[in-house]
Design a protein around this motif. Structure first.
Motif, PDB file in Angstrom:
ATOM      1  N   SER A   1     -14.521 -12.295  -1.763  1.00 45.50           N
ATOM      2  CA  SER A   1     -15.172 -10.990  -1.530  1.00 45.50           C
ATOM      3  C   SER A   1     -14.110 -10.030  -0.914  1.00 45.50           C
ATOM      4  N   LEU A   2     -13.757  -9.084  -1.731  1.00 46.03           N
ATOM      5  CA  LEU A   2     -12.577  -8.398  -1.465  1.00 46.03           C
ATOM      6  C   LEU A   2     -12.562  -7.627   0.063  1.00 46.03           C
ATOM      7  N   GLU A   3     -11.577  -7.654   0.661  1.00 41.71           N
ATOM      8  CA  GLU A   3     -11.549  -6.994   1.726  1.00 41.71           C
ATOM      9  C   GLU A   3     -10.522  -5.799   1.488  1.00 41.71           C
ATOM     10  N   PRO A   4     -10.382  -4.756   2.326  1.00 35.36           N
ATOM     11  CA  PRO A   4      -9.641  -3.492   2.077  1.00 35.36           C
ATOM     12  C   PRO A   4      -8.205  -3.916   1.807  1.00 35.36           C
ATOM     13  N   GLU A   5      -7.869  -4.702   2.593  1.00 32.53           N
ATOM     14  CA  GLU A   5      -6.349  -5.186   2.345  1.00 32.53           C
ATOM     15  C   GLU A   5      -6.123  -5.894   1.196  1.00 32.53           C
ATOM     16  N   ASP A   6      -7.029  -6.634   0.440  1.00 28.24           N
ATOM     17  CA  ASP A   6      -6.760  -7.379  -0.630  1.00 28.24           C
ATOM     18  C   ASP A   6      -6.353  -6.468  -1.827  1.00 28.24           C
ATOM     19  N   PHE A   7      -6.421  -5.182  -1.903  1.00 26.30           N
ATOM     20  CA  PHE A   7      -5.983  -4.380  -2.894  1.00 26.30           C
ATOM     21  C   PHE A   7      -4.487  -4.436  -3.048  1.00 26.30           C
ATOM     22  N   ALA A   8      -4.108  -4.794  -4.152  1.00 18.61           N
ATOM     23  CA  ALA A   8      -2.581  -4.975  -4.224  1.00 18.61           C
ATOM     24  C   ALA A   8      -2.179  -5.623  -5.738  1.00 18.61           C
ATOM     25  N   VAL A   9      -1.017  -5.988  -6.227  1.00 19.35           N
ATOM     26  CA  VAL A   9      -0.642  -6.661  -7.263  1.00 19.35           C
ATOM     27  C   VAL A   9      -0.459  -8.118  -6.958  1.00 19.35           C
TER      28      VAL A   9
ATOM     29  N   ILE B   1       8.827 -26.258 -15.309  1.00 22.69           N
ATOM     30  CA  ILE B   1      10.082 -26.476 -16.215  1.00 22.69           C
ATOM     31  C   ILE B   1      10.982 -25.059 -15.599  1.00 22.69           C
ATOM     32  N   TRP B   2      12.203 -25.390 -15.896  1.00 21.12           N
ATOM     33  CA  TRP B   2      13.100 -24.333 -15.700  1.00 21.12           C
ATOM     34  C   TRP B   2      13.421 -23.503 -17.179  1.00 21.12           C
ATOM     35  N   PRO B   3      13.521 -22.314 -17.236  1.00 20.24           N
ATOM     36  CA  PRO B   3      13.702 -21.447 -15.928  1.00 20.24           C
ATOM     37  C   PRO B   3      12.327 -21.263 -15.435  1.00 20.24           C
ATOM     38  N   LEU B   4      12.296 -21.037 -14.135  1.00 23.72           N
ATOM     39  CA  LEU B   4      11.037 -20.655 -13.580  1.00 23.72           C
ATOM     40  C   LEU B   4      10.670 -19.446 -14.161  1.00 23.72           C
ATOM     41  N   THR B   5       9.256 -18.957 -14.298  1.00 25.63           N
ATOM     42  CA  THR B   5       8.826 -17.557 -14.784  1.00 25.63           C
ATOM     43  C   THR B   5       7.616 -17.269 -13.921  1.00 25.63           C
ATOM     44  N   PHE B   6       7.307 -15.903 -14.034  1.00 23.92           N
ATOM     45  CA  PHE B   6       6.342 -15.209 -13.547  1.00 23.92           C
ATOM     46  C   PHE B   6       5.670 -14.553 -14.459  1.00 23.92           C
ATOM     47  N   GLY B   7       4.290 -14.430 -14.144  1.00 22.82           N
ATOM     48  CA  GLY B   7       3.490 -13.617 -14.948  1.00 22.82           C
ATOM     49  C   GLY B   7       3.642 -11.963 -14.841  1.00 22.82           C
ATOM     50  N   GLY B   8       3.204 -11.214 -15.513  1.00 23.81           N
ATOM     51  CA  GLY B   8       3.420  -9.815 -15.578  1.00 23.81           C
ATOM     52  C   GLY B   8       2.590  -9.205 -14.324  1.00 23.81           C
ATOM     53  N   GLY B   9       1.593 -10.042 -13.755  1.00 23.63           N
ATOM     54  CA  GLY B   9       0.789  -9.293 -12.842  1.00 23.63           C
ATOM     55  C   GLY B   9      -0.617  -8.730 -13.096  1.00 23.63           C
ATOM     56  N   THR B  10      -1.286  -8.775 -12.114  1.00 14.60           N
ATOM     57  CA  THR B  10      -2.672  -7.984 -12.086  1.00 14.60           C
ATOM     58  C   THR B  10      -2.822  -7.191 -11.008  1.00 14.60           C
ATOM     59  N   LYS B  11      -3.135  -5.750 -11.087  1.00 12.80           N
ATOM     60  CA  LYS B  11      -3.323  -4.916 -10.138  1.00 12.80           C
ATOM     61  C   LYS B  11      -4.827  -4.908  -9.903  1.00 12.80           C
ATOM     62  N   VAL B  12      -5.149  -5.058  -8.652  1.00 10.70           N
ATOM     63  CA  VAL B  12      -6.649  -4.979  -8.148  1.00 10.70           C
ATOM     64  C   VAL B  12      -6.462  -3.741  -7.473  1.00 10.70           C
ATOM     65  N   GLU B  13      -7.413  -2.906  -7.924  1.00  7.58           N
ATOM     66  CA  GLU B  13      -7.510  -1.632  -7.381  1.00  7.58           C
ATOM     67  C   GLU B  13      -8.845  -1.046  -6.966  1.00  7.58           C
ATOM     68  N   ILE B  14      -8.851  -0.181  -6.198  1.00  7.28           N
ATOM     69  CA  ILE B  14     -10.436   0.129  -5.684  1.00  7.28           C
ATOM     70  C   ILE B  14     -10.972   0.842  -6.573  1.00  7.28           C
ATOM     71  N   LYS B  15     -12.354   0.488  -6.816  1.00  9.70           N
ATOM     72  CA  LYS B  15     -13.035   1.398  -7.986  1.00  9.70           C
ATOM     73  C   LYS B  15     -13.853   2.523  -7.189  1.00  9.70           C
TER      74      LYS B  15
END
Lengths: 119, 107
Positions: B77-85, B93-107
């Motif tokens: 249940s999204l709280e106002p402070e949860d809107f972020a990337v 396995i090396w190299p460590l890797t990150f995903g490209g991100g998901t932005k959660v924005e206020i509708k």
């Protein structure tokens, strides 16, 4: 309280060099592997390099291999990143990151130091 | 190198709604996947490590699941402070890797 304080960033021309430092406090620095992670302006996170607790093992992203060198001085609780042959695509905020327990997931991050590579 | 693909890129939701974020790996990472939250001008914050373990101080509305190549971060249940990337990261396995991100924005 765990603190990671990066320094050494700045503006440099392509082909130049910079040395970043990360001063660590609030935990047993010599017992943890450490990493550098960067974030280009408006972009996502990219892991750059990691070093084992004793400094004997290092790993690098392909994008920086052969140009960057990670090192540490456990007597000074400090992590370093020597960056040579800098390119425009190295422009980013560079974070020092401490792993959680024995893993390579990061529970503490510094605030970052900005590196800008531009002519 | 293991490539992590996050979807969707942007998620538009209202406070109180449920958020479901996906991270798919190009090869198995076993259970060695973490999730981070990043707000503008701040360093990332570890939310979930090793697929489903909440980091210290993370509220119970955040949960992680999955294994192998498919992982999910759920915010019940999204709280106002949860809107972020949100980013996923593998340590299998090396190299460590990150995903490209998901932005959660206020509708």
């Amino acid at each position: 309280e765990v603190q990671l304080l990066e320094s050494g960033g700045g503006s440099v021309q392509p082909g130049g060099s910079l040395r970043l430092s990360c001063a660590a406090s609030g935990f047993a620095f010599s017992g943890y592997g450490m990493s550098w992670v960067r974030q280009a302006p408006g972009k996502g996170l990219e892991w750059v390099s990691g070093i084992s607790a004793g400094g004997g093992t290092t790993n690098y992203a392909d994008s920086v291999k052969g140009r960057f060198t990670i090192s540490r001085d456990n007597s000074k609780n400090t992590l370093y990143l020597q960056m040579n042959s800098l390119r425009a695509e190295d422009t980013a905020l560079y974070y020092c990151a401490k792993p959680f327990s024995g893993s390579s997931h990061f529970d503490y991050w510094g605030q970052g130091t900005l590196v800008t590579v531009s002519s | 190198e293991i490539v992590l693909t996050q979807s969707p890129v942007t998620l538009s939701l209202s406070p109180g709604e449920r958020a479901t974020l996906s991270c798919r790996a190009s090869q198995s990472v076993s259970s060695y996947l973490a999730w981070y939250q990043q707000k503008p001008g701040q360093a990332p914050r570890l939310l979930i490590y090793d697929t489903s373990n909440r980091a210290t101080g993370i509220p119970a509305r955040f949960s992680g699941s999955g294994s192998g190549t498919d992982f999910t971060l759920t915010i019940s249940s999204l709280e106002p402070e949860d809107f972020a990337v949100y980013y996923c990261q593998q340590r299998s396995i090396w190299p460590l890797t990150f995903g490209g991100g998901t932005k959660v924005e206020i509708k």
